[in-house]
Design a protein around this motif. Structure first.
Motif, short mmCIF file in Angstrom:
data_model
loop_
_atom_site.label_atom_id
_atom_site.label_comp_id
_atom_site.label_asym_id
_atom_site.label_seq_id
_atom_site.Cartn_x
_atom_site.Cartn_y
_atom_site.Cartn_z
N SER A 85 0.65 -1.08 0.11
CA SER A 85 0.01 -0.08 -0.45
C SER A 85 0.80 0.96 0.34
N ILE A 86 0.16 2.35 0.40
CA ILE A 86 1.36 3.56 1.13
C ILE A 86 2.33 3.87 1.92
N GLY A 87 2.24 2.57 2.45
CA GLY A 87 3.16 2.91 4.16
C GLY A 87 4.40 3.15 3.75
N ARG A 88 5.44 2.91 2.52
CA ARG A 88 6.27 4.08 2.56
C ARG A 88 6.73 4.79 1.95
N LEU A 89 4.96 5.62 1.52
CA LEU A 89 5.42 6.87 1.06
C LEU A 89 4.71 8.02 2.09
N LYS A 90 4.10 7.26 3.63
CA LYS A 90 4.66 8.17 4.22
C LYS A 90 5.98 8.70 4.95
N GLY A 91 5.65 9.54 5.22
CA GLY A 91 7.15 10.28 6.39
C GLY A 91 8.30 10.05 5.69
N LEU A 92 8.57 9.84 4.13
CA LEU A 92 9.72 10.00 3.65
C LEU A 92 10.85 11.89 4.04
N GLY A 93 11.85 11.53 4.34
CA GLY A 93 13.29 12.56 4.33
C GLY A 93 13.13 12.64 3.22
N LYS A 94 14.03 14.15 3.10
CA LYS A 94 14.35 14.64 1.75
C LYS A 94 15.63 14.15 1.80
N ARG A 95 16.83 13.57 2.98
CA ARG A 95 17.48 12.98 2.69
C ARG A 95 17.92 11.57 2.17
N GLU A 96 16.68 11.09 2.60
CA GLU A 96 16.77 9.48 1.87
C GLU A 96 16.04 9.80 0.58
N ILE A 97 15.30 10.57 0.10
CA ILE A 97 15.07 11.36 -1.63
C ILE A 97 16.40 11.26 -1.75
N ASN A 98 16.77 12.23 -1.70
CA ASN A 98 18.06 12.74 -2.56
C ASN A 98 19.03 11.75 -2.39
N SER A 99 19.57 10.98 -1.30
CA SER A 99 20.39 9.54 -1.54
C SER A 99 20.15 8.72 -2.47
N ARG A 100 18.73 8.97 -3.16
CA ARG A 100 18.78 7.44 -3.60
C ARG A 100 18.98 7.68 -5.11
N ILE A 101 18.27 9.75 -4.85
CA ILE A 101 18.91 9.99 -6.45
C ILE A 101 19.95 10.24 -6.30
N LYS A 102 21.04 9.77 -6.03
CA LYS A 102 22.67 10.57 -6.48
C LYS A 102 23.12 8.89 -6.47
N ARG A 103 21.86 7.43 -6.15
CA ARG A 103 22.76 6.64 -6.68
C ARG A 103 22.02 6.06 -7.77
N PHE A 104 21.20 6.76 -8.37
CA PHE A 104 20.39 6.59 -9.59
C PHE A 104 22.21 7.21 -10.78
N GLY A 105 22.05 7.79 -10.35
CA GLY A 105 23.56 9.23 -11.04
C GLY A 105 24.86 7.93 -11.15
N LYS A 106 24.77 7.04 -9.85
CA LYS A 106 25.77 5.90 -9.94
C LYS A 106 25.56 4.87 -10.26
N LEU A 107 24.55 4.15 -10.73
CA LEU A 107 24.03 3.38 -11.42
C LEU A 107 24.58 3.26 -13.07
N VAL A 108 24.32 4.80 -13.67
CA VAL A 108 24.34 5.13 -14.75
C VAL A 108 25.53 5.37 -14.89
N HIS A 109 26.09 6.03 -14.54
CA HIS A 109 27.45 6.68 -14.52
C HIS A 109 28.77 6.17 -14.98
N PHE A 110 29.16 6.27 -16.36
CA PHE A 110 30.46 5.27 -16.84
C PHE A 110 31.71 6.73 -17.49
N ASP A 111 32.64 6.66 -17.70
CA ASP A 111 33.60 7.68 -18.61
C ASP A 111 34.24 7.16 -19.58
N MET A 112 33.68 7.44 -20.76
CA MET A 112 34.66 7.14 -21.74
C MET A 112 36.09 6.74 -22.29
N PRO A 113 36.90 6.03 -22.37
CA PRO A 113 37.30 5.52 -22.40
C PRO A 113 38.59 7.00 -23.49
#
Ligand code: AMP
Length: 305
Positions: A277-305
């Motif tokens: 249900s909506i259990g996890r959407l209650k009371g999320l913090g700014k920090r945990e949202i931002n840190s998850r967004i950073k994880r997306f960045g890391k997930l797809v980041h790569f350097d061209m050789p």
């Protein structure tokens, strides 16, 4: 008003390989509004419930800044009810029951304060109701986003195509994109769907992420790989809420902003599936949202050789 969200506010009974939750809070507009409330506090909800819907849940939405003036409460009637069962592959589910109840003769009435909203998010509902809401807007929103599902393609395709013509962004899953366009290739399907009206198409692929199409300009956002997914219900709506909530506070709906919106939507959806249900959407913090967004960045980041 930054964002008006339209959709069901409902009870769901959900079975997943992790267990069963009976008559829990659900509905497209519920998930959309809660997710968006982490980005903007200027949200108006348009929906209908019966007098069986818990007041405490409505109070919680208000506490998160969601305006409920556009929510009709029908005395002596029952709220929309949906029951579904997920397979061990949680990308697949069967709908066991859909009881429209109050939704059967719902006539949305937009409060005056909603009629100049910047963004209109039309969540999953009958296409006729979605059209009625568009017609009540006094000013053309900067962005109209529409979410729908195979159910409405099966029972109301002509009405659905009329609404699709009026929207800027369509969000559907891969199977629905194929059903709507008659094309298996998603690239070809996107071209056909663009011709139906929407400048942008978002194809949701569950645990495999989401694709954003604007002509030949294509963006891909993965879904965050999670060790446990308890309940995927509402992930698509939560995605739409994060996406539109982000856009509501980020200025013009350019492709660059839409790309970021897709990542914010995916981040919010990754929380949604971690509890029933909506259990996890209650009371999320700014920090945990931002840190998850950073994880997306890391997930797809790569350097061209
Ligand atoms: P999602 O998992 O994103 O497809 O959304 C699930 C939510 O949509 C549930 O909470 C249901 O209450 C709601 N829902 C299910 N079927 C329908 C339907 N035919 N029309 C509108 N909302 C629906």
């Amino acid at each position: 008003m930054d964002l008006v969200s339209v959709g069901t506010v409902a009870f769901d009974t959900i079975e997943t390989p992790y267990g069963k939750a009976e008559r829990v809070v659900g509905g497209a507009a519920t998930y959309i509004s809660l997710a968006a409330s982490y980005f903007t506090k200027n949200i108006g909800l348009v929906s209908v419930v019966g007098d069986d819907f818990p007041e405490s849940e409505l109070k919680y939405m208000q506490k998160r800044g969601i305006n409920l003036e556009g929510l009709q409460i029908k005395e002596g009637e029952k709220s929309f009810f949906w029951a579904g069962r997920y397979h061990s592959n949680m990308n697949q589910r069967d709908t066991l029951t859909t009881e429209l109840n109050v939704l059967a003769d719902f006539n949305p009435k937009l409060p005056e304060s909603y009629r100049h909203a910047k963004i209109l998010m039309l969540g999953n509902l009958t296409p006729e109701i979605q059209m009625k809401v568009i017609r009540q807007m006094k000013k053309q929103p900067k962005l109209i986003v529409l979410d729908t599902m195979n159910f409405w393609m099966d029972v109301a395709m002509p009405a659905l195509k009329k609404v699709i013509k009026k929207v800027d962004v369509l969000t559907i899953n891969d199977e629905e994109a194929r059903q709507l366009s008659g094309e298996y290739s998603l690239v070809k399907a996107a071209k056909i769907i663009h011709k139906m009206g929407p400048k942008f198409l978002i194809v949701k692929k569950g645990e495999h992420g989401a694709l954003l199409f604007q002509g030949d300009n294509i963006f891909f956002a993965p879904a965050l790989p999670l060790a446990e997914v308890y309940d995927p219900t509402g992930a698509g709506d939560t995605f739409a809420g994060g996406f539109t909530g982000y856009l509501a506070q980020s200025g013009r709906p350019t492709m660059a902003n839409l790309r970021r919106g897709v990542i914010y939507g995916s981040a919010l959806a990754s929380f949604c599936v971690e509890e029933f249900s909506i259990g996890r959407l209650k009371g999320l913090g700014k920090r945990e949202i931002n840190s998850r967004i950073k994880r997306f960045g890391k997930l797809v980041h790569f350097d061209m050789p």
